[in-house]
Design an enzyme around this catalytic site. Structure first.
Site, mmCIF file in Angstrom:
data_model
loop_
_atom_site.group_PDB
_atom_site.id
_atom_site.type_symbol
_atom_site.label_atom_id
_atom_site.label_comp_id
_atom_site.label_asym_id
_atom_site.label_seq_id
_atom_site.Cartn_x
_atom_site.Cartn_y
_atom_site.Cartn_z
ATOM 1 C CD GLU A 70 -15.173 -10.657 -52.700
ATOM 2 O OE1 GLU A 70 -16.169 -11.218 -52.214
ATOM 3 O OE2 GLU A 70 -14.311 -11.251 -53.378
ATOM 4 C CD GLU A 95 -11.126 -11.954 -45.147
ATOM 5 O OE1 GLU A 95 -11.147 -11.712 -43.920
ATOM 6 O OE2 GLU A 95 -12.146 -11.979 -45.864
ATOM 7 C CG ASN A 122 -10.230 -1.897 -40.421
ATOM 8 O OD1 ASN A 122 -11.217 -2.619 -40.502
ATOM 9 N ND2 ASN A 122 -10.263 -0.706 -39.836
ATOM 10 C CG ASP A 145 -19.656 -10.830 -38.652
ATOM 11 O OD1 ASP A 145 -20.831 -10.918 -38.234
ATOM 12 O OD2 ASP A 145 -18.676 -11.321 -38.052
ATOM 13 C CE LYS A 149 -25.062 -13.545 -29.633
ATOM 14 N NZ LYS A 149 -24.137 -14.081 -28.607
ATOM 15 C CG ASP A 181 -27.398 -14.719 -45.220
ATOM 16 O OD1 ASP A 181 -26.642 -13.788 -44.874
ATOM 17 O OD2 ASP A 181 -27.319 -15.855 -44.728
#
Length: 241
Positions: A70, A95, A122, A145, A149, A181
């Site tokens: 994951e 993570e 990373n 993430d 923008k 989402d």
């Protein structure tokens, strides 16, 4: 004269936020890191992976079993639930946020999940070099993430070239599962992976069905609470020639 080393040649898909860990999280690192957290040789940054470093899954997990990776495991809710309910499989959480890693270790220890390891690194470097080629049976990327923008979209994890990196880590027939989402990110993911010859769609229609192996997390609830649709995608790694 040797060429000067660059810090990184691509933007990373995260901003490193140290954040103060709670006392319980600090204790988790002291007590549980030796069991769960992989000791990764570093390169130019703390979250980098030395290009010569390689994970030996059979040695690390003490057996040969399907490996599910994951990317961006966050607080670890999804991967701890999966690891504790699927003892026949092995799991690797990738993570960069220490508080999330600490929470994952605490929950894994409480659940008795011994088939889970964590790496503070990373993600592209884990996929492109640290994992042996074809080592993963599945790679999960749930609610990365979105960098919504416009000036920041270049930081998105799933962008041009990512499909090739993910395909390297996956076994033939292995699955890349994604969920977000953010509609524009979902469309970008689909465009990038549809164009990658090393993958083929493993779903019909516009979007895949919700992956029933993904537990409901805070990120998913937050998206639903704001009226955003959750979109899943799943791609299959085509056989190597």
């Amino acid at each position: 004269m040797p060429e000067p080393r660059t810090f990184r040649d691509e933007p990373v898909s995260f901003v490193r936020r140290s954040g103060r860990m709670s006392d319980a999280q600090e204790r988790a690192f002291q007590k549980l890191a030796g069991r769960y957290l992989l000791d990764v040789p570093r390169d130019v940054a703390w979250t980098s992976v030395h290009p010569d470093a390689r994970l030996d899954p059979a040695s690390e997990y003490g057996r040969t079993a399907p490996l599910i990776v994951e990317i961006g495991s966050g607080q670890g809710h999804a991967i701890v639930a999966a690891a504790s309910s699927r003892p026949q499989d092995d799991f690797l959480a990738v993570e960069v946020f220490r508080a999330g890693l600490a929470r994952t270790m605490l929950d894994a220890d409480s659940a008795g999940a011994r088939n889970l390891r964590l790496v503070e690194a990373n993600a592209p470097e884990v996929l492109s070099s640290y994992l042996p080629e074809g080592a993963a049976s599945e790679v999960w990327i749930f609610f990365p993430d979105p960098w919504h923008k416009k000036r920041h979209t270049k930081r998105r994890l799933v962008r041009g070239g990512f499909g090739h990196v993910a395909a390297r880590a996956l076994a033939d027939g292995g699955l890349l599962r994604l969920a977000t989402d953010w509609e524009d990110y979902a469309l970008q993911m689909r465009e990038v992976l549809d164009a990658e010859p090393l993958f083929e769609r493993a779903f019909d229609g516009d979007w895949a069905d919700r992956f029933d192996g993904r537990v409901m997390t805070a990120f998913e609830r937050k998206g639903l609470g704001k009226g955003r649709d959750i979109r899943d995608l799943v791609y299959r790694r085509v056989p190597r020639s």
